[in-house]
Design an enzyme around this catalytic site. Structure first.
Site, PDB file in Angstrom:
ATOM      1  N   PRO A   1       0.824  -1.215   0.000  1.00 42.86           N
ATOM      2  CA  PRO A   1       0.000   0.000   0.000  1.00 42.86           C
ATOM      3  C   PRO A   1       0.859   1.265   0.000  1.00 42.86           C
ATOM      4  O   PRO A   1       1.712   1.449   0.857  1.00 42.86           O
ATOM      5  CB  PRO A   1      -0.802  -0.107   1.301  1.00 42.86           C
ATOM      6  CG  PRO A   1      -0.587  -1.488   1.806  1.00 42.86           C
ATOM      7  CD  PRO A   1       0.689  -1.975   1.216  1.00 42.86           C
ATOM      8  N   GLU A   2       0.645   2.093  -1.002  1.00 46.98           N
ATOM      9  CA  GLU A   2       1.244   3.423  -1.060  1.00 46.98           C
ATOM     10  C   GLU A   2       0.079   4.406  -1.057  1.00 46.98           C
ATOM     11  O   GLU A   2      -1.053   4.003  -0.824  1.00 46.98           O
ATOM     12  CB  GLU A   2       2.123   3.561  -2.320  1.00 46.98           C
ATOM     13  CG  GLU A   2       3.248   2.529  -2.353  1.00 46.98           C
ATOM     14  CD  GLU A   2       4.140   2.629  -3.587  1.00 46.98           C
ATOM     15  OE1 GLU A   2       4.252   3.723  -4.171  1.00 46.98           O
ATOM     16  OE2 GLU A   2       4.724   1.603  -3.972  1.00 46.98           O
TER      17      GLU A   2
END
Length: 273
Positions: free
Chosen positions: A2-3
């Site tokens: 997750p960014e």
DNA sequence: ACTATCCCCTGACGGC
DNA sequence: TGCCGTCAGGGGATAG
């Protein structure tokens, strides 16, 4: 992994369900997931009403109507899910937040157990300050980016990954942004002109906005709070494609480690100067 | 100031 | 089949 686009998608999912809900209780199955003392954490949450869901960089915040709240980070494999309250916890479920009169609970799953929850001791701004986080990558003024890049001679890749410069980029989007802007990840970040820094700032906003529109990239474990995968992985141009032809010019994409991260780029489109 | 390396932890995968 | 080494790479810590 997750960014910012994945974390933003999670924030939106939680925002559509949690504000106004009162926490009935917290179950913790793995104490290491809570950075704060775990029994205090459970005690502090019980009875609080969620007023707002916020995000800064890759951090998520549940803010309480009574004040303060919780910060958490999904790290590599974390998932924040909204599931029916009767759904049993599986072996990777580490935290469950139950709500009063609700049929749904908030569940935190994390295969690698790298994620962390902590109580806020003050507001979001103080938390951001304490962690030394830079401006959120979606709210990064071009002039500010220029000033921050000029202050150091390290590689562009290292600078963009540094959450103190700007918060939210990780390995995937950094490579994609540099490709779009035709910038080498190895180029010293202080070598960008004000004009090039401005177009880089614009590219950061564009790539992130497109990825959010596609509800993020599901490379390995990422899903949104409803369990839905993102679609942006199909639009990735260079990440994970070393050895394949450049989608722009056909040159074989280079691969290697830059700033301690596996990195892929086009040696022809993305020259060092 | 910056880089390199390790750590946390698990699962996927390739080689034998 | 199964064992082993390697890799994935966010962020924190630490050595150089």
């Amino acid at each position: 992994m997750p960014e910012l686009p994945e974390v933003e998608t999670v924030a939106r999912g939680l925002r559509s369900a949690l504000p106004g809900r009162r926490i009935a209780g917290v179950r913790c199955h793995f104490a290491g997931i809570v950075a704060t003392d775990e029994s205090r954490f459970r005690r502090e949450l019980r009875g609080k009403t969620v007023a707002h869901v916020r995000r800064h960089g890759k951090y998520l915040f549940l803010l309480f109507a009574e004040g303060r709240g919780v910060a958490f980070h999904l790290r590599m494999t974390g998932q924040a899910l909204l599931v029916p309250e009767q759904e049993p916890a599986d072996r990777h479920t580490h935290l469950e937040v139950l709500f009063q009169g609700g049929s749904q609970k908030l569940v935190y799953r994390d295969v690698r157990k790298f994620g962390r929850f902590e109580l806020l001791s003050a507001g979001v701004e103080e938390f951001v300050q304490a962690k030394g986080l830079g401006p959120d990558a979606l709210q990064m003024p071009a002039g500010e980016l220029y000033a921050r890049l000029r202050a150091s001679r390290r590689s562009l890749k290292a600078a963009l990954l540094d959450q103190r410069v700007l918060a939210g980029l990780g390995n995937i989007y950094t490579d994609e942004i540099l490709f779009r802007q035709r910038l080498s990840p190895l180029r010293p970040c202080s070598s960008l002109s004000r004009k090039k820094a401005a177009s880089l700032a614009a590219a950061i906003g564009e790539v992130l906005a497109e990825a959010i529109e596609a509800q993020g990239s599901s490379i390995s474990d990422y899903v949104d709070p409803r369990g839905q995968r993102g679609r942006f992985q199909a639009s990735l141009k260079v990440y994970g494609r070393a050895g394949e032809p450049c989608p722009r010019c056909g040159t074989t994409l280079a691969g290697g480690r830059v700033a301690g991260r596996s990195t892929s780029w086009c040696p022809r489109c993305q020259r060092n100067s």
